[in-house]
Motif scaffolding. Structure first.
Motif, mmCIF file in Angstrom:
data_model
loop_
_atom_site.group_PDB
_atom_site.id
_atom_site.type_symbol
_atom_site.label_atom_id
_atom_site.label_comp_id
_atom_site.label_asym_id
_atom_site.label_seq_id
_atom_site.Cartn_x
_atom_site.Cartn_y
_atom_site.Cartn_z
ATOM 1 N N GLU A 125 0.655 -1.248 0.120
ATOM 2 C CA GLU A 125 0.143 -0.118 -0.036
ATOM 3 C C GLU A 125 0.761 1.212 0.000
ATOM 4 O O GLU A 125 0.234 2.295 -0.243
ATOM 5 N N ASN A 126 2.041 1.080 0.129
ATOM 6 C CA ASN A 126 3.012 2.331 0.171
ATOM 7 C C ASN A 126 3.370 2.345 -1.398
ATOM 8 O O ASN A 126 4.383 1.843 -1.661
ATOM 9 N N HIS A 127 2.997 3.095 -2.018
ATOM 10 C CA HIS A 127 3.004 3.550 -3.497
ATOM 11 C C HIS A 127 4.589 3.697 -4.000
ATOM 12 O O HIS A 127 5.096 3.064 -4.854
ATOM 13 N N ASP A 128 5.282 4.325 -3.023
ATOM 14 C CA ASP A 128 6.642 4.551 -3.458
ATOM 15 C C ASP A 128 7.484 3.502 -3.180
ATOM 16 O O ASP A 128 8.323 3.143 -4.071
ATOM 17 N N ARG A 129 7.307 2.723 -2.157
ATOM 18 C CA ARG A 129 7.835 1.638 -1.847
ATOM 19 C C ARG A 129 7.818 0.578 -3.030
ATOM 20 O O ARG A 129 8.616 -0.130 -3.832
#
Length: 148
Positions: free
Chosen positions: A37-41
């Protein structure tokens, strides 16, 4: 009985967190898993693992490999897949995940608002359940545990 539910679909709002909270309030024996859910990750995981890539296409490909691995493993371990199609964002991941659930012979709950009925009609016919809201999907999951 305990279920693991893979939450597929858009990652640009907090629908997953709300669903998890509602399930907890209802004391449903459900573990939820899903995409990063962490888009950058999610976008950078390929380079985190494989190192800097020679360009944006290669960076995307490396990230896709890692995200596809995550999806496949978690979906394989799931009892049910819940795929949410929202109206605001393009839903490529939702469609891919729903297709993978069907290929893996996982029960599929399709969440799609009424305006998306026509473009998703074939997928809807392959799902075990089609609903218009995440709340309805949670009620369908709760029904599995109903003993009356």
């Amino acid at each position: 009985m305990h279920l693991t539910v893979y939450l597929a679909g858009q990652i640009h709002d907090d629908w997953r967190q709300k669903l998890k909270e509602q399930a907890s309030e209802k004391q449903l024996p459900i573990d939820f898993v899903g995409p990063m859910e962490n888009h950058d990750r999610s976008d950078n995981i390929g380079e985190e693992i494989l190192g800097e890539q020679p360009g944006p296409v290669f960076k995307d490909d490396a990230a896709s490999q890692m995200n596809n691995l995550r999806t496949r493993v978690l979906m394989n371990k799931s009892d049910v897949v819940l795929a949410l199609f929202g109206e605001k964002y393009k839903q490529w991941n939702s469609a891919m995940d729903a297709g993978m659930a069907l290929a893996l012979d996982k029960p599929l709950i399709l969440v799609r608002p009424e305006p998306l009925h026509h473009p998703l009609k074939e997928l809807s016919q392959k799902a075990q359940v089609t609903v218009e809201t995440a709340d309805q999907a949670l009620e369908a999951l709760a029904y599995i545990f109903d003993k009356e």
